[in-house]
Motif scaffolding. Structure first.
Motif, PDB file in Angstrom:
ATOM      1  N   ASN A 147      -4.936  -0.497  10.290  1.00  0.00           N
ATOM      2  CA  ASN A 147      -5.981  -1.504  10.033  1.00  0.00           C
ATOM      3  C   ASN A 147      -7.391  -0.905   9.927  1.00  0.00           C
ATOM      4  OD1 ASN A 147      -3.950  -3.424  10.215  1.00  0.00           O
ATOM      5  ND2 ASN A 147      -4.369  -3.870  12.368  1.00  0.00           N
ATOM      6  N   THR A 148      -7.487   0.396   9.646  1.00  0.00           N
ATOM      7  CA  THR A 148      -8.810   1.025   9.535  1.00  0.00           C
ATOM      8  C   THR A 148      -8.960   1.779   8.227  1.00  0.00           C
ATOM      9  OG1 THR A 148      -8.196   3.156  10.540  1.00  0.00           O
ATOM     10  CG2 THR A 148      -8.838   1.363  12.042  1.00  0.00           C
ATOM     11  N   VAL A 149     -10.221   1.933   7.830  1.00  0.00           N
ATOM     12  CA  VAL A 149     -10.626   2.848   6.764  1.00  0.00           C
ATOM     13  C   VAL A 149     -11.559   3.862   7.400  1.00  0.00           C
ATOM     14  CG1 VAL A 149     -11.891   3.099   4.599  1.00  0.00           C
ATOM     15  CG2 VAL A 149     -10.394   1.126   4.942  1.00  0.00           C
TER      16      VAL A 149
ATOM     17  N   ASN B 117      -0.050 -10.117  -1.467  1.00  0.00           N
ATOM     18  CA  ASN B 117       0.151  -8.775  -0.921  1.00  0.00           C
ATOM     19  C   ASN B 117       0.532  -8.948   0.543  1.00  0.00           C
ATOM     20  OD1 ASN B 117       0.162  -6.088  -0.263  1.00  0.00           O
ATOM     21  ND2 ASN B 117      -2.043  -5.763  -0.548  1.00  0.00           N
ATOM     22  N   THR B 118       1.829  -9.191   0.783  1.00  0.00           N
ATOM     23  CA  THR B 118       2.259  -9.559   2.129  1.00  0.00           C
ATOM     24  C   THR B 118       3.382  -8.692   2.677  1.00  0.00           C
ATOM     25  OG1 THR B 118       3.839 -11.175   1.252  1.00  0.00           O
ATOM     26  CG2 THR B 118       1.621 -11.972   1.766  1.00  0.00           C
ATOM     27  N   ALA B 119       4.226  -8.151   1.827  1.00  0.00           N
ATOM     28  CA  ALA B 119       5.438  -7.465   2.275  1.00  0.00           C
ATOM     29  C   ALA B 119       5.183  -5.974   2.485  1.00  0.00           C
ATOM     30  CB  ALA B 119       6.569  -7.698   1.275  1.00  0.00           C
ATOM     31  N   THR B 120       6.225  -5.167   2.341  1.00  0.00           N
ATOM     32  CA  THR B 120       6.125  -3.724   2.599  1.00  0.00           C
ATOM     33  C   THR B 120       5.665  -2.937   1.381  1.00  0.00           C
ATOM     34  OG1 THR B 120       8.471  -3.457   2.007  1.00  0.00           O
ATOM     35  CG2 THR B 120       7.929  -3.838   4.343  1.00  0.00           C
TER      36      THR B 120
ATOM     37  N   GLY C   6      -1.720  -9.304   3.761  1.00  0.00           N
ATOM     38  CA  GLY C   6      -2.341 -10.577   4.099  1.00  0.00           C
ATOM     39  C   GLY C   6      -3.172 -11.111   2.954  1.00  0.00           C
ATOM     40  N   ASN C   7      -2.827 -10.674   1.727  1.00  0.00           N
ATOM     41  CA  ASN C   7      -3.519 -11.156   0.515  1.00  0.00           C
ATOM     42  C   ASN C   7      -5.018 -10.906   0.580  1.00  0.00           C
ATOM     43  OD1 ASN C   7      -0.960 -12.170  -0.074  1.00  0.00           O
ATOM     44  ND2 ASN C   7      -1.443 -14.181   0.785  1.00  0.00           N
ATOM     45  N   SER C   8      -5.392  -9.719   1.032  1.00  0.00           N
ATOM     46  CA  SER C   8      -6.805  -9.455   1.302  1.00  0.00           C
ATOM     47  C   SER C   8      -7.336  -8.296   0.464  1.00  0.00           C
ATOM     48  CB  SER C   8      -6.994  -9.142   2.793  1.00  0.00           C
ATOM     49  OG  SER C   8      -8.330  -8.839   3.076  1.00  0.00           O
TER      50      SER C   8
ATOM     51  N   VAL D 101      -9.571  -4.088   9.194  1.00  0.00           N
ATOM     52  CA  VAL D 101      -9.515  -4.337   7.748  1.00  0.00           C
ATOM     53  C   VAL D 101      -8.169  -4.924   7.358  1.00  0.00           C
ATOM     54  CG1 VAL D 101      -9.740  -3.242   5.485  1.00  0.00           C
ATOM     55  CG2 VAL D 101     -11.088  -2.401   7.398  1.00  0.00           C
ATOM     56  N   GLY D 102      -7.148  -4.730   8.202  1.00  0.00           N
ATOM     57  CA  GLY D 102      -5.793  -5.127   7.870  1.00  0.00           C
ATOM     58  C   GLY D 102      -4.985  -3.902   7.471  1.00  0.00           C
ATOM     59  N   ASP D 103      -3.721  -4.092   7.223  1.00  0.00           N
ATOM     60  CA  ASP D 103      -2.815  -3.019   6.801  1.00  0.00           C
ATOM     61  C   ASP D 103      -3.221  -2.570   5.396  1.00  0.00           C
ATOM     62  OD1 ASP D 103      -0.714  -1.397   6.094  1.00  0.00           O
ATOM     63  OD2 ASP D 103       0.823  -2.701   6.944  1.00  0.00           O
ATOM     64  N   VAL D 104      -3.984  -1.474   5.305  1.00  0.00           N
ATOM     65  CA  VAL D 104      -4.631  -1.075   4.051  1.00  0.00           C
ATOM     66  C   VAL D 104      -3.619  -0.464   3.081  1.00  0.00           C
ATOM     67  CG1 VAL D 104      -6.497   0.261   3.024  1.00  0.00           C
ATOM     68  CG2 VAL D 104      -6.729  -0.603   5.362  1.00  0.00           C
ATOM     69  N   THR D 105      -3.655  -0.895   1.824  1.00  0.00           N
ATOM     70  CA  THR D 105      -2.743  -0.357   0.801  1.00  0.00           C
ATOM     71  C   THR D 105      -3.470   0.408  -0.300  1.00  0.00           C
ATOM     72  OG1 THR D 105      -2.814  -2.480  -0.389  1.00  0.00           O
ATOM     73  CG2 THR D 105      -1.028  -2.150   1.195  1.00  0.00           C
ATOM     74  N   SER D 106      -4.794   0.235  -0.425  1.00  0.00           N
ATOM     75  CA  SER D 106      -5.539   1.034  -1.407  1.00  0.00           C
ATOM     76  C   SER D 106      -7.031   0.998  -1.114  1.00  0.00           C
ATOM     77  CB  SER D 106      -5.293   0.547  -2.848  1.00  0.00           C
ATOM     78  OG  SER D 106      -6.014  -0.642  -3.115  1.00  0.00           O
ATOM     79  N   VAL D 107      -7.741   2.048  -1.573  1.00  0.00           N
ATOM     80  CA  VAL D 107      -9.206   2.110  -1.513  1.00  0.00           C
ATOM     81  C   VAL D 107      -9.706   2.642  -2.847  1.00  0.00           C
ATOM     82  CG1 VAL D 107      -9.468   2.382   0.983  1.00  0.00           C
ATOM     83  CG2 VAL D 107      -9.032   4.394  -0.426  1.00  0.00           C
ATOM     84  N   ASP D 108     -10.859   2.156  -3.281  1.00  0.00           N
ATOM     85  CA  ASP D 108     -11.446   2.614  -4.541  1.00  0.00           C
ATOM     86  C   ASP D 108     -12.964   2.530  -4.441  1.00  0.00           C
ATOM     87  OD1 ASP D 108     -11.424   3.608  -7.137  1.00  0.00           O
ATOM     88  OD2 ASP D 108     -11.408   1.612  -8.055  1.00  0.00           O
ATOM     89  N   ILE D 109     -13.644   3.498  -5.081  1.00  0.00           N
ATOM     90  CA  ILE D 109     -15.110   3.559  -5.072  1.00  0.00           C
ATOM     91  C   ILE D 109     -15.649   3.120  -6.423  1.00  0.00           C
ATOM     92  CG2 ILE D 109     -17.033   5.210  -5.113  1.00  0.00           C
ATOM     93  CD1 ILE D 109     -16.388   4.680  -2.371  1.00  0.00           C
TER      94      ILE D 109
END
Length: 638
Positions: free
Chosen positions: A483-485, A551-554, A523-525, A502-510
């Motif tokens: 749950n962190t960046v 965006n809820t599953a694995t 969590g659809n976030s 932040v929640g279970d993070v799946t991607s980051v972009d600048i």
């Protein structure tokens, strides 16, 4: 201010204080305008969507001379290379004069005078060097070799060392011609001998030695016609050498020419016109040009399917554009392969990269465009050098080339590598560096050239799922299932900042300007963060939240900036790719409707094309088709 050039290929708006070329019913969409900053209320959001879609309808496809999906994603013909020599002293001086004229016109008189004063000093130095070169030529004709050698040793001209050898050779030949053999032998051993191994013809020194046994040079060299003629040829060589160097009198001739009024703005307008004409999409109504720091890009909102790339036997987790013109698509799949496709030609994959023994979670391409990095569940990151294969495919009729594991470099094995799955990989702007993250909760920085681990970053309490870099390239940004960046200094390895909860993070972009961070979480976030306001810990708050997708599953659902700087997009578990207005959070487009999850959506500004990877194993590209409604109509297919 300068007016438009009569010969301009496209009537572009005047830059600076000018206005747009012509009024029209379509108002170009600009991020941060009153319409795009409306709140997320139903009425305001509808206004934003209508404004953006109206701006998108201003685009007109011209990439292949027609508006067909078949030509939508094909590679544009490269423009002819410009023959402008940036080192030409004439060009350099004219640029200075145009800048000085612009400063004077804008009221910066003192700065303009200071610039021209410094430029005049440099021109004076150039004239002195020119006068000096004339004296050297005269010294050659008179045989004043000490003066010539002195000039050669002080000169910064690159090929002057080769000319100095010719000077020594001329002196030696004159000594032989006068039959002063003892002096000639001494000169040969002291002056010419050091150049022996540097000559392109190794036998040349032996030929010079042989002249000591001859009565006359003409007995060996039939072209020898006397000392005076030889000096004349040497002088001509010197003249040619100086003419090709910075010591040209062209700058002096240029200095007498006046700068036409508004010349620099006129050239900038022509440059913008060329960029507009080179775009795959061209605006029907020209918007005002707001920046010169980036190439012009027509605002495009994809609304139609362009191509489907079929070949993978399992779901496609990740995709990326790459190549000088982003003319290739790379896809990584759970079928353990990476495939390279030519954008716009979906009939077959160009390259099949085989070697991983588990699914491909992520891929990244080098800035130079010849290397691909793939992260896999087999605990490795592999580096694929595909540049030579792409050249081979372009020059042959081969349908596909398969690259086996022997063509890769494995970075993660045993003690120095990751344990279990590697979920993410990212090339640094410096092509020799690659960052990876995985199940073992670590972020690792690799030197690709050496194949060695440079540094490991520890601190995450769960799997690292995504990595990217700050705009300056000095920080690694990682997202995790904890749950962190986190923000890591690449040199010291210290964590310098973090975002929590932040929640279970799946991607980051600048963002392209480096000011905003986009995160996707379970969590659809999907959240937008202003990096200027992040002080770390739990206190930071997102400036925007994007809703509508799933965006809820694995699954690793990824979000990114695009198709324009003012838009963001994301995959979704409901089989669609979503596009939102960055400022207001309003959903402006939804593409898809096919079977299965869309894991990611990426945008190519060079191809004006959006690509998606999905659970059904198909890579799809999307474009703007002005013959269809701007709001995408889902087409369900078997």
């Amino acid at each position: 201010m300068a007016g438009r050039s009569a010969n301009s290929p496209l009537d572009v708006p005047v830059i600076g204080n000018g206005s747009s070329a012509a009024p029209g019913p379509i108002v170009p969409y600009t991020p941060g305008s009153s319409s795009s900053s409306v709140s997320g209320a139903e009425v305001g959001e509808k206004t934003v969507v209508e404004t953006i879609r109206a701006a998108a309808e201003n685009a007109m496809y011209v990439g292949n001379g027609g508006s067909s999906a078949e030509g939508a994603a094909s590679s544009p013909q490269p423009a002819a290379s410009v023959t402008l020599d940036p080192e030409n002293p004439v060009i350099k001086e004219e640029i200075l004069k145009m800048v000085a004229a612009y400063l004077a016109n804008e009221g910066y008189t003192a700065s303009s005078m200071l610039l021209m004063d410094e430029a005049n000093v440099r021109r004076t130095e150039g004239r002195r060097a020119e006068q000096r070169s004339k004296l050297v030529k005269k010294a050659i004709q008179e045989g004043d070799w000490a003066e010539v050698e002195k000039f050669c040793n002080k000169s910064s001209i690159r090929s002057m060392k080769n000319f100095l050898y010719c000077v020594y050779k001329q002196q030696y030949l004159e000594l032989v011609d006068r039959q002063e053999y003892q002096k000639a032998f001494t000169y040969l051993t002291k002056k010419l001998k050091p150049f022996e191994k540097q000559r392109s013809h190794p036998e040349e020194f032996k030929d010079l030695c042989y002249l000591l046994t001859c009565k006359s040079i003409a007995d060996v060299d039939k072209d020898w016609d006397g000392i005076a003629a030889a000096r004349a040829r040497l002088g001509a060589m010197f003249t040619s050498l100086v003419a090709d160097s910075e010591l040209t009198d062209a700058a002096t001739e240029s200095s007498s020419q006046e700068v036409p009024p508004g010349r620099m703005l006129q050239l900038l307008e022509q440059a913008v016109a060329h960029q507009i004409n080179s775009c795959r999409y061209r605006p029907k109504v020209l918007p005002p040009i707001s920046t010169l720091l980036r190439d012009y890009e027509c605002f495009v909102l994809p609304n139609a399917l362009a191509h489907q790339y079929v070949g993978h036997s399992s779901n496609v987790k990740c995709i990326s554009f790459f190549g000088p013109d982003q003319q290739y698509l790379v896809s990584g799949s759970s079928d353990q392969t990476v495939r390279v496709w030519q954008t716009g030609f979906p009939t077959a994959d160009f390259l099949l990269l085989k070697g991983h023994s588990a699914r491909i979670w992520d891929i990244s391409t080098s800035p130079a465009g010849g290397m691909i990095a793939s992260a896999s569940g087999d605990s490795t990151v592999k580096i694929w050098n595909v540049e030579s294969y792409l050249l081979e495919l372009c020059n042959t009729s081969s349908a596909r080339i398969e690259c086996e594991a022997a063509e890769t470099l494995s970075l993660g094995t045993g003690h120095s590598g990751h344990e279990r799955d590697v979920y993410c990989v990212a090339y640094h702007a410096e092509s020799s560096l690659v960052t990876s993250g995985g199940y073992d909760k670590t972020v690792r920085l690799w030197d690709v050239g050496k194949g060695l681990l440079t540094r490991s970053f520890h601190g995450h309490e769960a799997s690292v799922t995504c990595v990217t870099y700050s705009a300056q390239g000095n920080l690694i940004i990682s997202g995790s299932k904890d749950n962190t960046v986190r923000f890591w200094d690449m040199v010291s390895g210290v964590m310098v900042n973090s975002l929590n909860c932040v929640g279970d993070v799946t991607s980051v972009d600048i963002s392209s300007n480096g000011l905003f961070l986009l995160t996707a979480s379970k969590g659809n976030s999907n959240r937008l963060w202003d990096l200027r306001k992040i002080v770390g810990g739990d206190s930071a708050k997102a400036v925007r939240l994007y809703k509508g997708h799933q965006n809820t599953a694995t699954n690793f659902i990824r979000a990114s900036f695009g198709p324009a700087a003012s838009l963001v997009m994301s995959g979704s578990e409901d089989g669609y790719a979503y596009v939102w207005d960055r400022e207001s959070g309003a959903q402006v487009q939804r593409l898809g409707g096919y079977t299965g999850i869309i894991y990611s959506a990426v945008w190519s500004s060079r191809q004006s094309t959006l690509a998606t990877s999905s659970h059904d194993g198909v890579v799809r590209t999307w474009w703007y088709d002005e013959t269809k409604p701007i709001e995408y109509q889902a087409e369900y297919r078997d």
